[in-house]
Design an enzyme around this catalytic site. Structure first.
Site, PDB file in Angstrom:
ATOM      1  N   HIS A 186       0.688   5.189   6.226  1.00 45.18           N
ATOM      2  CA  HIS A 186       0.828   5.276   4.314  1.00 45.18           C
ATOM      3  C   HIS A 186       1.122   6.587   4.175  1.00 45.18           C
ATOM      4  CE1 HIS A 186      -1.075   1.742   5.460  1.00 45.18           C
ATOM      5  NE2 HIS A 186      -1.231   1.330   5.320  1.00 45.18           N
ATOM      6  N   ASP A 236      -2.697   8.633   9.948  1.00 45.26           N
ATOM      7  CA  ASP A 236      -1.917   7.261   9.829  1.00 45.26           C
ATOM      8  C   ASP A 236      -0.218   7.382  10.076  1.00 45.26           C
ATOM      9  OD1 ASP A 236      -0.518   5.515   8.562  1.00 45.26           O
ATOM     10  OD2 ASP A 236      -3.006   5.558   6.715  1.00 45.26           O
ATOM     11  N   SER A 246       0.577  -1.053  -0.503  1.00 51.43           N
ATOM     12  CA  SER A 246       0.107  -0.236   0.240  1.00 51.43           C
ATOM     13  C   SER A 246       1.059   1.667  -0.068  1.00 51.43           C
ATOM     14  CB  SER A 246      -1.038   0.272   1.097  1.00 51.43           C
ATOM     15  OG  SER A 246      -0.269  -0.231   1.831  1.00 51.43           O
TER      16      SER A 246
END
Length: 370
Positions: free
Chosen positions: A342, A339, A171
């Site tokens: 990411h 986060d 990701s």
């Protein structure tokens, strides 16, 4: 609807445009309903129309309706077929309403995990057997896989892909949609902005949540093995999800899977390059130094590179040096809100720059004008 396909111009450059669904076709598009079967006379249509359905879509123009693939999978015979002269084609895809879907053609993935209604993307594909066979297939189990429009344009009479940088990863590497304006980003998505376009095209085959075993065995590596050739590069970053206990991959197992992929790709003539994942935004010590050298099976990645004699872009260390320079607050601003793993689009752009700069430093790619 259902008109026969006119022959392309003598230079083969006039594109074919298809508008799918049971609404009226947009100007300059050929309308295709779910029940339109392929025939040699028409030269396009669905191989098994009984496994297709007309559906509405939330967009406008070609995006106002779509067809849904009721059977799917990279090896499925439920394809949309178009007769094409041999050559290299650029295929532009517009999906209908879908949460996450991939595009496959010629039995392998072409675009991974397009997200959002009306998502668009494009890819190059060589056609050697006189026909393109394409479908929209599973990106996320249980969601609809729909197609609103296709544009197919021949860009060369020679059915060979341009020199390509293939990118595999998770990701932090994957593409997010809309490609030009996504909030989240992966460095593979932003890499084309930092690579000389006259030297390479970039094909990002990374997907969120992926592990090395899944990339190798789930069809993504198959795409690269089918198309890669001498002069291509294969950038592979794995390890973040492999270290999650739920994926049951020891560091020794991870190392051998990575080695296997390196050897398989090298056998095609392409050049593998291993990349280590960057750390978390919060990997700062009390002195304000960012370091994550012991994360994500990094040592195994470095060992494979050394043992197999392939280059490595140690993005883990490169990113840490950059994060240390800009400080914790500016680093956190390069990640998604709430986060620490990411990157957002700005963060992905910086990571892509670091990767490209190191590839240039090592003489693996030519300098890009940027």
């Amino acid at each position: 609807m259902g008109a026969s396909l006119a022959d392309p111009g003598s230079n083969g450059q006039r594109p074919y445009r298809f508008d799918f669904g049971d609404g009226p076709a947009e100007p300059s598009y050929i309308g295709v309903r779910a029940g339109d079967a392929y025939t040699p006379e028409r030269r396009y249509g669905f191989n098994t129309p009984e496994h297709m359905a007309n559906v509405a879509a939330g967009g406008t123009g070609v995006g106002s309706d779509a067809v849904r693939f009721l059977e799917f999978g990279t090896k499925s015979a439920n394809t949309f077929n178009v007769d094409l002269e041999p050559g290299l084609y650029r295929v532009s895809v517009t999906l209908g309403n879908t949460a996450r879907a991939s595009v496959a053609a010629e039995g392998v993935y072409q675009v991974m995990n397009m997200t959002g209604n009306g998502a668009t993307d494009a890819f190059e594909i060589p056609v050697t057997d006189g026909q393109l066979n394409l479908l929209v297939t599973e990106g996320k189990a249980g969601t609809a896989f729909t197609l609103s429009a296709l544009e197919i344009k021949r860009i060369s009479r020679h059915p060979v892909l341009s020199p390509t940088i293939w990118v595999g990863g998770d990701s932090t590497v994957a593409s997010y949609y809309p490609l030009a304006t996504s909030v989240q980003g992966g460095w593979g998505q932003l890499l084309p902005d930092h690579v000389n376009p006259h030297a390479f095209q970039v094909r990002n085959i990374a997907t969120g949540g992926q592990i090395a075993r899944g990339f190798r065995d789930g069809g993504q590596l198959e795409t690269i093995l089918q198309y890669s050739k001498e002069g291509d590069l294969f950038l592979l970053e794995m390890g973040i999800n492999d270290t999650n206990p739920k994926n049951e991959t020891t560091e020794a197992q991870f190392k051998e899977i990575m080695r296997d992929m390196v050897r398989q790709v090298a056998a095609t003539g392409a050049r593998p390059v291993l990349v280590t994942p960057q750390g978390r935004a919060t990997d700062f010590n009390a002195d304000g130094v960012h370091s994550s050298v012991n994360r994500w099976y990094r040592h195994a990645t470095l060992a494979v590179a050394a043992e197999e004699g392939v280059p490595v872009v140690d993005l883990n260390v490169l990113a840490s040096a950059y994060f240390t320079r800009i400080g914790p607050a500016a680093t956190l601003a390069l990640y998604m809100a709430g986060d620490t793993l990411h990157p957002n689009r700005a963060g992905a752009a910086e990571l892509a720059r670091l990767v490209a700069d190191d590839l240039e430093r090592q003489g693996i790619v030519p300098a890009a004008a940027r």
